[in-house]
Design a protein around this motif. Structure first.
Motif, PDB file in Angstrom:
ATOM      1  N   ALA A  54      47.749  13.965   4.666  1.00 24.72           N
ATOM      2  CA  ALA A  54      46.786  15.055   4.501  1.00 24.72           C
ATOM      3  C   ALA A  54      45.667  13.661   5.061  1.00 24.72           C
ATOM      4  N   LEU A  55      44.323  14.645   5.833  1.00 22.44           N
ATOM      5  CA  LEU A  55      43.258  14.190   6.365  1.00 22.44           C
ATOM      6  C   LEU A  55      42.337  14.839   5.505  1.00 22.44           C
ATOM      7  N   SER A  56      41.162  14.058   5.954  1.00 22.55           N
ATOM      8  CA  SER A  56      39.859  14.297   5.196  1.00 22.55           C
ATOM      9  C   SER A  56      38.582  13.192   6.161  1.00 22.55           C
ATOM     10  N   GLY A  57      36.985  13.848   5.692  1.00 26.33           N
ATOM     11  CA  GLY A  57      36.563  13.519   6.279  1.00 26.33           C
ATOM     12  C   GLY A  57      35.106  13.494   5.641  1.00 26.33           C
ATOM     13  N   ASN A  58      33.423  12.827   6.192  1.00 29.16           N
ATOM     14  CA  ASN A  58      32.719  14.045   6.086  1.00 29.16           C
ATOM     15  C   ASN A  58      31.374  13.485   7.284  1.00 29.16           C
ATOM     16  N   ASP A 106       0.412  -1.062   0.221  1.00 29.71           N
ATOM     17  CA  ASP A 106       0.284   0.216   0.236  1.00 29.71           C
ATOM     18  C   ASP A 106       1.024   1.204   0.333  1.00 29.71           C
ATOM     19  N   PHE A 107       0.402   2.436  -0.818  1.00 32.17           N
ATOM     20  CA  PHE A 107       0.996   4.016  -0.137  1.00 32.17           C
ATOM     21  C   PHE A 107       0.258   4.554   0.354  1.00 32.17           C
ATOM     22  N   THR A 108       0.591   4.929   1.322  1.00 31.22           N
ATOM     23  CA  THR A 108       0.079   6.117   2.329  1.00 31.22           C
ATOM     24  C   THR A 108       0.662   6.720   2.567  1.00 31.22           C
ATOM     25  N   ASN A 109      -0.024   8.380   3.016  1.00 32.93           N
ATOM     26  CA  ASN A 109       0.699   9.622   3.127  1.00 32.93           C
ATOM     27  C   ASN A 109       1.035   9.717   4.364  1.00 32.93           C
ATOM     28  N   ALA A 110       2.394  10.228   4.804  1.00 28.72           N
ATOM     29  CA  ALA A 110       2.011   9.699   6.179  1.00 28.72           C
ATOM     30  C   ALA A 110       2.115  10.983   7.481  1.00 28.72           C
ATOM     31  N   GLY A 111       2.005  12.480   6.556  1.00 29.98           N
ATOM     32  CA  GLY A 111       1.846  13.742   7.272  1.00 29.98           C
ATOM     33  C   GLY A 111       2.511  14.914   7.258  1.00 29.98           C
ATOM     34  N   ALA A 112       3.801  14.810   8.478  1.00 29.97           N
ATOM     35  CA  ALA A 112       4.332  16.064   8.612  1.00 29.97           C
ATOM     36  C   ALA A 112       5.248  15.439   9.269  1.00 29.97           C
ATOM     37  N   GLY A 113       6.815  16.314   9.045  1.00 29.10           N
ATOM     38  CA  GLY A 113       7.719  15.515   9.702  1.00 29.10           C
ATOM     39  C   GLY A 113       8.659  16.928   9.792  1.00 29.10           C
ATOM     40  N   VAL A 114       9.583  16.946  10.620  1.00 33.48           N
ATOM     41  CA  VAL A 114      10.709  18.006  10.426  1.00 33.48           C
ATOM     42  C   VAL A 114      12.098  17.072  10.353  1.00 33.48           C
ATOM     43  N   ILE A 115      13.269  17.746   9.514  1.00 34.41           N
ATOM     44  CA  ILE A 115      14.082  17.136   9.506  1.00 34.41           C
ATOM     45  C   ILE A 115      15.217  18.288   9.730  1.00 34.41           C
ATOM     46  N   ARG A 116      16.181  18.195  10.142  1.00 36.34           N
ATOM     47  CA  ARG A 116      17.254  19.299  10.932  1.00 36.34           C
ATOM     48  C   ARG A 116      17.962  18.893  11.029  1.00 36.34           C
ATOM     49  N   GLY A 117      19.647  18.846  11.001  1.00 38.33           N
ATOM     50  CA  GLY A 117      20.899  19.082  11.183  1.00 38.33           C
ATOM     51  C   GLY A 117      21.714  19.738  10.252  1.00 38.33           C
ATOM     52  N   LEU A 118      22.712  19.024  11.128  1.00 36.34           N
ATOM     53  CA  LEU A 118      24.142  19.351  10.746  1.00 36.34           C
ATOM     54  C   LEU A 118      25.068  19.154   9.427  1.00 36.34           C
ATOM     55  N   GLU A 119      25.855  19.616   8.475  1.00 35.88           N
ATOM     56  CA  GLU A 119      26.402  18.777   8.235  1.00 35.88           C
ATOM     57  C   GLU A 119      28.263  19.282   8.330  1.00 35.88           C
ATOM     58  N   LEU A 120      29.434  18.748   7.957  1.00 36.62           N
ATOM     59  CA  LEU A 120      30.959  19.917   8.044  1.00 36.62           C
ATOM     60  C   LEU A 120      31.399  18.426   7.041  1.00 36.62           C
ATOM     61  N   GLU A 121      32.491  19.131   6.411  1.00 36.92           N
ATOM     62  CA  GLU A 121      33.895  18.437   5.820  1.00 36.92           C
ATOM     63  C   GLU A 121      35.328  19.154   6.364  1.00 36.92           C
ATOM     64  N   TYR A 122      35.754  18.567   5.756  1.00 36.30           N
ATOM     65  CA  TYR A 122      36.806  19.068   5.346  1.00 36.30           C
ATOM     66  C   TYR A 122      38.532  18.553   5.272  1.00 36.30           C
ATOM     67  N   GLN A 123      39.135  19.416   4.677  1.00 38.41           N
ATOM     68  CA  GLN A 123      40.361  18.757   4.447  1.00 38.41           C
ATOM     69  C   GLN A 123      41.761  19.535   5.192  1.00 38.41           C
ATOM     70  N   TRP A 124      42.769  18.099   5.600  1.00 38.31           N
ATOM     71  CA  TRP A 124      43.318  19.378   6.263  1.00 38.31           C
ATOM     72  C   TRP A 124      44.904  18.763   5.300  1.00 38.31           C
ATOM     73  N   MET A 125      45.870  19.225   4.817  1.00 40.41           N
ATOM     74  CA  MET A 125      47.215  19.216   4.445  1.00 40.41           C
ATOM     75  C   MET A 125      48.851  19.764   5.223  1.00 40.41           C
ATOM     76  N   PRO A 126      48.654  19.457   6.373  1.00 39.93           N
ATOM     77  CA  PRO A 126      49.632  19.973   7.424  1.00 39.93           C
ATOM     78  C   PRO A 126      50.859  19.689   6.509  1.00 39.93           C
ATOM     79  N   VAL A 127      51.323  19.158   5.846  1.00 37.60           N
ATOM     80  CA  VAL A 127      52.990  18.203   5.749  1.00 37.60           C
ATOM     81  C   VAL A 127      52.390  17.436   4.257  1.00 37.60           C
ATOM     82  N   SER A 128      53.548  17.945   3.479  1.00 36.88           N
ATOM     83  CA  SER A 128      53.350  17.582   1.930  1.00 36.88           C
ATOM     84  C   SER A 128      52.816  15.773   1.419  1.00 36.88           C
ATOM     85  N   TYR A 129      53.233  14.585   3.176  1.00 35.11           N
ATOM     86  CA  TYR A 129      53.052  14.085   2.747  1.00 35.11           C
ATOM     87  C   TYR A 129      51.911  13.444   3.213  1.00 35.11           C
TER      88      TYR A 129
END
Length: 761
Positions: free
Chosen positions: A619-623, A594-617
Motif C-alpha cells: 500500500a502507498l499512502s501519504g500527505n 513584547d506582544f503585538t498585533n501584526a495587522g492582517a494576512g492571507v493564508i491559502r493552500g491545498l491539502e491532499l490525502e490518499y491511500q492506494w492498495m493495488p495488491v494485498s501485500y
C-alpha cells in the motif's frame, strides 16, 4: 514565495507536485498478507474509519470537513509515541516542543498557531483530552497512553467544540472500557538507553460499574551534555497515569469519572550556540567560546537547571441517550499545573542572560451538550463556561560589561554589571459561549450545514515588573518597569455555513465558510517605562476561512481526500523580543518579551490525502500541503512593512510518502513493514525572522518492521527514525536585535532506534 495577486503562480506545477508526493493521514492503510490460496494479487478494501469530529460517530468519508484520524493500532507502524510525531502524518500540521522545554507544545495548523507559552496567551490550536480543553500548553505534548485514536480538525473550530480555537483542534480519544477484562503491556528499549514501560487494565467491577487504569514511564538518556558540569541535557524523564471509573445504570445513562496526571522531570534541552558572544571576554579576560559544533552540547553556567512540569486534571462526564432523537452530555472538568523552567540564553559559563521562573494555572470548565439526530436533521447545541487563572514570576539575570553602561564605575564594581529583573503577575479568564451546529438534508444526497457561536470573554491582569538589588530577588531596588491592573471584555459571533453533496455512494463534495476568534490579552512581561503601550491589551485574532473539498473512494483500492482553502487572518498576535535601556545611557542593556498585533494576512493552500492498495501485500499512502501565506499589513513604527515579513512555522510545501508491505509467514504470523519519507520546505521558526535560526528545507527517513503472531495477542516492532541523522532546527532564539550577541538553535531528535513489544492479555 508570497504572491499578493489573485493568480497563483505555478499552481499547476504545485498541484502536480502534491499529487506525485502522495497524500495521507486518512489513517494508515491496513495491508493484510494472505496465503497463496487467497491470491497474492487480490485487491484489499480500504478500512472504514469512524470519528466523532462532529460530536457524533460517523464515517470519516462522510464528514464535510478537513479531518485526519490515526488509530492507536496504526501508531505502532507509524512510530508515533507522542503528539509531536503526528506532524509527518497530518497535512498542514506543525507541532514540536516549545523552545527550551520538553513537554510544552507548540502547534500550528494551516499557518495559524502560537509559539509563546506564557500564561494568559491563548493557543491557536486547541488540544482536547476526551472533550476537555487544555487551556495551557505546558505538559500538553501528550504521550500516547491508553489511546484509541487521535483526530486532527483543520480550520476554525467554534460551532462544535466547547472552547473556540482559531486554527484547528487536536483531539485525544482515550480507549473506552469494554465489557470484558482487558490487560495490555507495552515496553520499548532503544537508543540513548531509552526505556519505556506502560501498563493498562480495564475491567467490569459489577454489572453496572466499570474501571480502567493506565500508567507509564518514559525515560531516555540525554542527546547531549553540559560540558561545564557533565550533566545530561535533552534527556527524558516523563511519568503519566490515568484512572477511570464508569457507572452504567441502564442502557440510557452513563457517568464517567476520569483523572489523569503527567509529571515531567526531564533535564533542560540542549541547544547549539550559533554566534560568538563577545561579552564573555569581559568576564573571563580571554577569547569568547567559539560557535558550538554540536547541536545538543552546552556550556551552561546557570546553576538553576530545572525543567519540571506537573499537570493533572479530573473530569466528570454524564451522558444520556434517549430512546428517541435526543441525547445529552454534561462535562465538568478541573485541571491544574505547575511549571518550573530555567533558560541559560547565552549557553555559556557566565551570567550574561540567565532566566528562570515558575508558572501555575488552574481551570474549571463546564460544558452542556444537547444532540439531536433524525433522518433529516442532525446537530449539536452547547453551553460552555470557563474560569481559568494562570500566573507566576519570571526572574531575569543580565550581565553587562560595565564599560558599556557606566565606565566610571569600572574601578568600583568591576568589569561587569549585574542587572536583576522580576516579571510577575496573574491573568484571570472568564469565558462563556453558546454554540450550535446543524446539518439538514435538503435531499437524499445534499445537506445544508449551519452553525454559529456567540462568545463573551473577559480577562483581568495584575502585573508587577521591577528590578531587584540582589540575586535572590528579595530586595526591590526601586526601579519599576510595570505596575498595573487591567481588564478587558471581548464579544464575538462566529458563523459557519456549508453545503455538501454526495455525488455518488463513494464521493462527497463540500464547500464551507467559517469564522474563528481568539481573544486578546495582557502582556505579563510589559515594560511601561520604555514602551508605555505595552500595558494596553493586545487585540483578539480573527479569521475568515473558505474551503472546498472532496472525499472519494475510487473502487476498493484508492481513497483520495483533497481540500483547498483561503483564510483572511486579522490582528495576528506575535511575541517578539524588544531591547531596552534601563540605565539611560543610550545602550540596550536588557530586553523583554513584547506582544503585538501584526495587522492582517492571507493564508491559502491545498491539502491532499490518499491511500492506494493495488495488491494485498503493498500500500502507498501519504500527505502533502502547499501553503501560500503572506502579510497584507504589518505596521512597525507607523510604517507598513508587510513586504519584509514572513509567516512563522509555515513551510510552503510539506509532504510525506509511506510505503507499506505485508508478508505472511505461514502459521507463524505476519510481518508488516513501512518505509516513510517526509519533506518540509524552508521555514522561519521565530517571529524575528532570524537568518541564522532559519531552517532550510530538509527530509527525514523513518522505517518500522512489525511482527504479529497468528494469535494477534502480541506485537514486536523494530523502528528507526531520522535514519540519515539529519540535523534540523525546530526553533531558537535570536537576541541580536535586543542588544545581546546571542543566537541559539533547538534541534529535533537525532537518529534513534527502538524495539517495542506490545502484549494484550
Amino acid at each position: 514565495m508570497s504572491n499578493k495577486n489573485n493568480a497563483v503562480p505555478g499552481f499547476q506545477r504545485r498541484l502536480l507536485t502534491l499529487a506525485i508526493a502522495g497524500l495521507g493521514s486518512i489513517g494508515a492503510p491496513h495491508v493484510a498478507a494472505q496465503s497463496e490460496s487467497d491470491g497474492r494479487n487480490q485487491v484489499q478494501a480500504i478500512e472504514e474509519i469512524v470519528v466523532s469530529a462532529r460530536r457524533r460517530d460517523e464515517s470519516l468519508q462522510e464528514v464535510p470537513q478537513a479531518v485526519s484520524a490515526i488509530s492507536g493500532k496504526d501508531m505502532l507502524i507509524a512510530g508515533i509515541s507522542d503528539l509531536s510525531d503526528l506532524q509527518s502524518q497530518v497535512p498542514g500540521l506543525t507541532v514540536y516542543p516549545a523552545r527550551a522545554t520538553s513537554s510544552t507544545v507548540t502547534a500550528y495548523i494551516r499557518g495559524v498557531g502560537q509559539s509563546d507559552p506564557l500564561w494568559g496567551v491563548e493557543p491557536g490550536v486547541g488540544i482536547y483530552v476526551d472533550d476537555v480543553y487544555l487551556a495551557r500548553p505546558q505538559g500538553a505534548l501528550l504521550e500516547m497512553l491508553d489511546v484509541e485514536r487521535v483526530e486532527v480538525l483543520r480550520g476554525p473550530q467554534g460551532t462544535l467544540y466547547g472552547r473556540n480555537t482559531i486554527g484547528g483542534a487536536i483531539k485525544y480519544v482515550s480507549r473506552p472500557i469494554g465489557d470484558e477484562t482487558e490487560v495490555a503491556l507495552k515496553t520499548a528499549l532503544g537508543s540513548y538507553n531509552q526505556r519505556d514501560f506502560a501498563a493498562s487494565i480495564s475491567t467490569p467491577l459489577s454489572e453496572t460499574l466499570y474501571a480502567s487504569l493506565a500508567m507509564g514511564t518514559f525515560e531516555r538518556d540525554g542527546f547531549g551534555k553540559n560540558r561545564l558540569t557533565g550533566a545530561e541535557v535533552s534527556d527524558k524523564q516523563l511519568y503519566a497515569g490515568r484512572a477511570v471509573v464508569e457507572w452504567r445504570p441502564d442502557a440510557n445513562w452513563s457517568v464517567n469519572l476520569a483523572h489523569d496526571a503527567v509529571y515531567d522531570r526531564s533535564a533542560v534541552p540542549g541547544a547549539q550556540r550559533m554566534v560568538v558572544n563577545g561579552i564573555e571576554s569581559f568576564f573571563s579576560g580571554e577569547a569568547p567560546l567559539p560557535v558550538s559544533n554540536h547541536r545538543y552540547d552546552v556550556d551552561n553556567g546557570f546553576a538553576n537547571q530545572s525543567n519540571d512540569t506537573d499537570n493533572s486534571g479530573t473530569a466528570l462526564t454524564v451522558s444520556w441517550q434517549g430512546d428517541g432523537n435526543w441525547a445529552f452530555k454534561s462535562i465538568t472538568a478541573r485541571r491544574e499545573g505547575e511549571f518550573n523552567q530555567a533558560i541559560d540564553f547565552d549557553l555559556g559559563p557566565y551570567p550574561i542572560a540567565d532566566v528562570d521562573g515558575v508558572q501555575h494555572d488552574e481551570q474549571l470548565s463546564q460544558e452542556f451538550q444537547w444532540q439531536y439526530n433524525s433522518d433529516t436533521l442532525s446537530g449539536v447545541f452547547g453551553l460552555y463556561l470557563l474560569d481559568a487563572t494562570a500566573g507566576g514570576e519570571v526572574r531575569n539575570r543580565f550581565g553587562i560589561p560595565t564599560v558599556l553602561v557606566a565606565p566610571a564605575l569600572v574601578p568600583i564594581i568591576g568589569p561587569t554589571l549585574a542587572i536583576y529583573g522580576a516579571s510577575g503577575g496573574e491573568v484571570e479568564t472568564d469565558a462563556a459561549a453558546l454554540f450550535g451546529d446543524l446539518s439538514y438534508n435538503l435531499s437524499d444526497s445534499t445537506a445544508l450545514n449551519l452553525g454559529g457561536r456567540f462568545n463573551r470573554e473577559k480577562k483581568q491582569a495584575v502585573v508587577l515588573n521591577q528590578n531587584m538589588a540582589d540575586e535572590d530577588f528579595t530586595i526591590p531596588n526601586g526601579q519599576v518597569s510595570a505596575d498595573f491592573d487591567g481588564a478587558e471584555t471581548w464579544t464575538d459571533f462566529s458563523p459557519r455555513i456549508g453545503i455538501d453533496h454526495q455525488l455518488d455512494e463513494t464521493t462527497l463534495l463540500y464547500a464551507s465558510y467559517s469564522e474563528g476568534f481568539k481573544s486578546g490579552g495582557f502582556n505579563i512581561r510589559a515594560n511601561t517605562v520604555q514602551v508605555p503601550d505595552s500595558q494596553n491589551p493586545y487585540k483578539p485574532e480573527e479569521v475568515a476561512s473558505y474551503e472546498l473539498g472532496i472525499k472519494a473512494d475510487i473502487g476498493d483500492s484508492l481513497r483520495v481526500n483533497a481540500a483547498a482553502f483561503y483564510s483572511d487572518y486579522q490582528d495576528i498576535q506575535l511575541s517578539i523580543f524588544t531591547g531596552v535601556d534601563t540605565t539611560g545611557d543610550g545602550n540596550k542593556d536588557s530586553f523583554f518579551g513584547d506582544f503585538t498585533n501584526a495587522g492582517a494576512g492571507v493564508i491559502r493552500g491545498l491539502e491532499l490525502e490518499y491511500q492506494w492498495m493495488p495488491v494485498s501485500y503493498f500500500a502507498l499512502s501519504g500527505n502533502a500541503t502547499w501553503l501560500d501565506a503572506y502579510y497584507k499589513e504589518y505596521i512597525s513604527a507607523g510604517v507598513n512593512v508587510a513586504d519584509e515579513q514572513k509567516f512563522t512555522n509555515t513551510p510552503e510545501l510539506a509532504y510525506t510518502v509511506n510505503g507499506d508491505f505485508s508478508f505472511a509467514l505461514g502459521e507463524l504470523g505476519n510481518i508488516d513493514a513501512r518505509l516513510s519519507y517526509s519533506y518540509r520546505d524552508d521555514v522561519y521558526p521565530t517571529t524575528d525572522l532570524s537568518d541564522i535560526v532559519f531552517q532550510e528545507a530538509y527530509g527525514l527517513w523513518n522505517a518500522a518492521v512489525v511482527f504479529t503472531p497468528v494469535s494477534e495477542n502480541w506485537r514486536l516492532a523494530l523502528e528507526g527514525r531520522n535514519l540519515t541523522d539529519e540535523e534540523y532546527r525546530n526553533t531558537g532564539y535570536d537576541l541580536r536585535g535586543s542588544g545581546f550577541p546571542i543566537v541559539s538553535g533547538f534541534y529535533g531528535d537525532p537518529r534513534v532506534w527502538a524495539l517495542r513489544l506490545d502484549i494484550d492479555l
